[in-house]
Design a protein around this motif. Structure first.
Motif, short mmCIF file in Angstrom:
data_model
loop_
_atom_site.label_atom_id
_atom_site.label_comp_id
_atom_site.label_asym_id
_atom_site.label_seq_id
_atom_site.Cartn_x
_atom_site.Cartn_y
_atom_site.Cartn_z
N ALA A 179 39.46 43.00 57.11
CA ALA A 179 38.76 43.90 56.17
C ALA A 179 37.56 44.55 56.85
CB ALA A 179 38.31 43.13 54.94
N ASP A 180 37.34 45.83 56.55
CA ASP A 180 36.13 46.52 57.00
C ASP A 180 35.24 46.90 55.82
OD1 ASP A 180 37.66 48.50 55.90
OD2 ASP A 180 37.90 49.66 57.74
N ASP A 181 35.50 46.29 54.64
CA ASP A 181 34.71 46.60 53.44
C ASP A 181 33.88 45.40 52.98
OD1 ASP A 181 36.80 45.01 52.69
OD2 ASP A 181 37.41 46.19 50.96
N ARG A 186 30.73 46.45 60.32
CA ARG A 186 31.45 45.44 61.09
C ARG A 186 32.81 45.18 60.45
NH1 ARG A 186 26.97 40.78 61.93
NH2 ARG A 186 26.31 41.44 59.84
N VAL A 187 33.65 44.45 61.15
CA VAL A 187 34.97 44.12 60.64
C VAL A 187 35.04 42.61 60.41
CG1 VAL A 187 35.93 43.94 62.98
CG2 VAL A 187 37.45 44.32 61.04
N THR A 188 35.66 42.21 59.32
CA THR A 188 35.70 40.80 58.92
C THR A 188 37.13 40.30 58.91
OG1 THR A 188 33.73 41.11 57.54
CG2 THR A 188 35.06 39.15 57.13
N LEU A 189 37.34 39.20 59.60
CA LEU A 189 38.62 38.50 59.55
C LEU A 189 38.50 37.41 58.49
CD1 LEU A 189 41.45 38.08 60.77
CD2 LEU A 189 40.41 36.48 62.39
N THR A 206 34.02 47.16 67.17
CA THR A 206 34.87 47.47 68.32
C THR A 206 36.06 46.54 68.43
OG1 THR A 206 33.35 46.14 69.66
CG2 THR A 206 33.01 48.51 69.67
N GLU A 207 36.02 45.40 67.74
CA GLU A 207 37.12 44.44 67.80
C GLU A 207 38.22 44.73 66.78
OE1 GLU A 207 37.94 41.51 69.70
OE2 GLU A 207 36.67 42.70 71.01
N LYS A 208 38.03 45.76 65.96
CA LYS A 208 39.01 46.03 64.91
C LYS A 208 40.42 46.28 65.45
CE LYS A 208 39.85 48.94 60.86
NZ LYS A 208 39.34 50.04 60.00
N PRO A 209 40.59 47.07 66.54
CA PRO A 209 41.95 47.26 67.05
C PRO A 209 42.60 45.96 67.51
CG PRO A 209 40.48 48.94 67.91
CD PRO A 209 39.62 47.92 67.25
N ASN A 210 41.82 45.05 68.10
CA ASN A 210 42.39 43.78 68.56
C ASN A 210 42.77 42.88 67.39
OD1 ASN A 210 42.06 44.45 71.29
ND2 ASN A 210 39.93 43.75 71.27
N LEU A 211 42.03 42.97 66.29
CA LEU A 211 42.36 42.16 65.11
C LEU A 211 43.51 42.77 64.31
CD1 LEU A 211 38.74 41.35 63.87
CD2 LEU A 211 40.25 39.88 65.21
N ALA A 212 43.78 44.06 64.54
CA ALA A 212 44.81 44.73 63.76
C ALA A 212 46.20 44.19 64.05
CB ALA A 212 44.77 46.24 64.02
#
Length: 355
Positions: A179-181, A186-189, A206-212
């Motif tokens: 989630a990015d909301d 930041r992006v949250t796993l 910046t880690e969002k693509p790797n978590l996707a």
């Protein structure tokens, strides 16, 4: 007849004149007129209007910094009005320019407050997007399953804070969603915790693509600093993902070159294909399908010779710009990282147009 009167050569006394009787005559004789009132400075009026507009805008959240423009213009014009008044020998009033200078200065101060606030937020966001700091030597993380960490906080938050808060924690859990909301910038796993709660792992954006590449149910190992319960969820910040040997190998391996239809045929056996391709960089060739744009990002399908969709490629905003020079139906080669099948659609993320 008085004998002395004959020799009295003194002039008879003149009657005294009331000074008020001749005032009007003297005034008309000298051409005296009342002085005209001082003029209002036109430049000062414009400065006051500009400053007032700037001050009004400066109180509006988010765009208050724009009020500094009106404040700056108003202050400059008001100062010109003050100079005009000083050089006019009293013919031009100084009141309006002074009022304009005061209002314009207030607009600059309020707008400056918003500017400082926005600058601080931008710097914080930049720091948040930077790579998380490495774990200091000797700071051995506490290893605990995500569900157990959540359970301890649910049972006694005070005791759990004494044990985990502001310490490095390494948790193992299953992915609920990416989630990015949850945390701005930041992006949250989100990992599964207790049945009604979750554990939030906060990463730089910046880690969002790797978590996707992760799917719900995937087991992951996350290392970060425990911040206790935030918004009723146990939260880890400055997180990084601990990759297993296979994932690390997939991330470090050179890209695999393959045709789109061949890749799809191999995914007839999803489990075997995932072991071979999931998480790996691929260079895939096919025919370009429709381009769907949303909030700067883009999603493109690769098609076979008959126009049937084979797989989906997700582009970030920066890479999506290069799609403008391509046309639907054109044979293209794209680079991306395989996510496996998402909703029965083979998906590549972090895509770019191969040179």
């Amino acid at each position: 007849m008085n004998p002395h009167d004959e020799f009295d050569d003194r002039e008879p006394p003149r009657p005294r004149r009331n000074r008020h009787d001749a005032y009007g005559d003297d005034r008309s004789r000298r051409g005296w007129e009342p002085e005209p009132p001082a003029q209002t400075s036109v430049v000062g009026i414009i400065g006051l209007v500009a400053g007032t507009a700037g001050l009004t805008i400066s109180f509006i959240p988010c765009i208050g910094v724009v009020g500094m423009v009106g404040g700056g213009i108003g202050l400059g014009l008001a100062l010109l009005g003050v100079l005009e008044s000083r050089n006019s020998a009293g013919r031009v009033s100084m009141g309006v320019p002074i009022a304009g200078a005061a209002v314009s200065t207030a607009a600059l101060l309020v707008g400056g407050f918003w500017l400082a606030l926005m600058t601080g937020a931008f710097r914080d966001n930049q720091r948040q997007q930077a790579d998380p700091p490495p774990i200091p030597p000797g700071d051995t993380p506490i290893v605990v399953p995500a569900a157990d960490l959540d359970r301890e906080y649910d049972a006694n938050e005070f005791d759990a804070d004494r044990k985990y808060r502001d310490k490095q924690v390494e948790i193992t859990g299953r992915v609920k969603r990416v989630a990015d909301d949850v945390t701005p910038g930041r992006v949250t796993l989100v990992l599964n915790g207790l049945p009604a709660t979750s554990v939030n792992c906060v990463f730089p954006l910046t880690e969002k693509p790797n978590l996707a590449v992760l799917e719900p149910g995937d087991e992951v190992v996350i290392r970060g600093r425990c911040k206790g319960k935030l918004k009723n969820s146990v939260t880890l910040e400055d997180c990084r993902r601990v990759l297993n040997d296979r994932e690390q190998e997939a991330r470090d391996a050179p890209p695999t070159i393959i045709l789109a239809d061949v890749l799809v045929s191999e995914y007839a056996d999803v489990a075997a294909a995932d072991r071979k391709y999931k998480g790996r960089a691929l260079v895939v060739t096919g025919h370009l399908g429709p381009i769907i744009r949303r909030a700067g990002t883009a999603t493109v399908s690769l098609q076979d010779d008959d126009g049937n969709d084979l797989l989906k490629c997700e582009f970030a905003a920066e890479e999506a710009k290069h799609l403008t020079r391509l046309k639907a139906g054109q044979r293209v080669t794209l680079r991306g990282r395989c996510r496996g099948k998402i909703d029965d659609t083979l998906t590549l993320t972090q895509c770019s147009v191969a040179k």
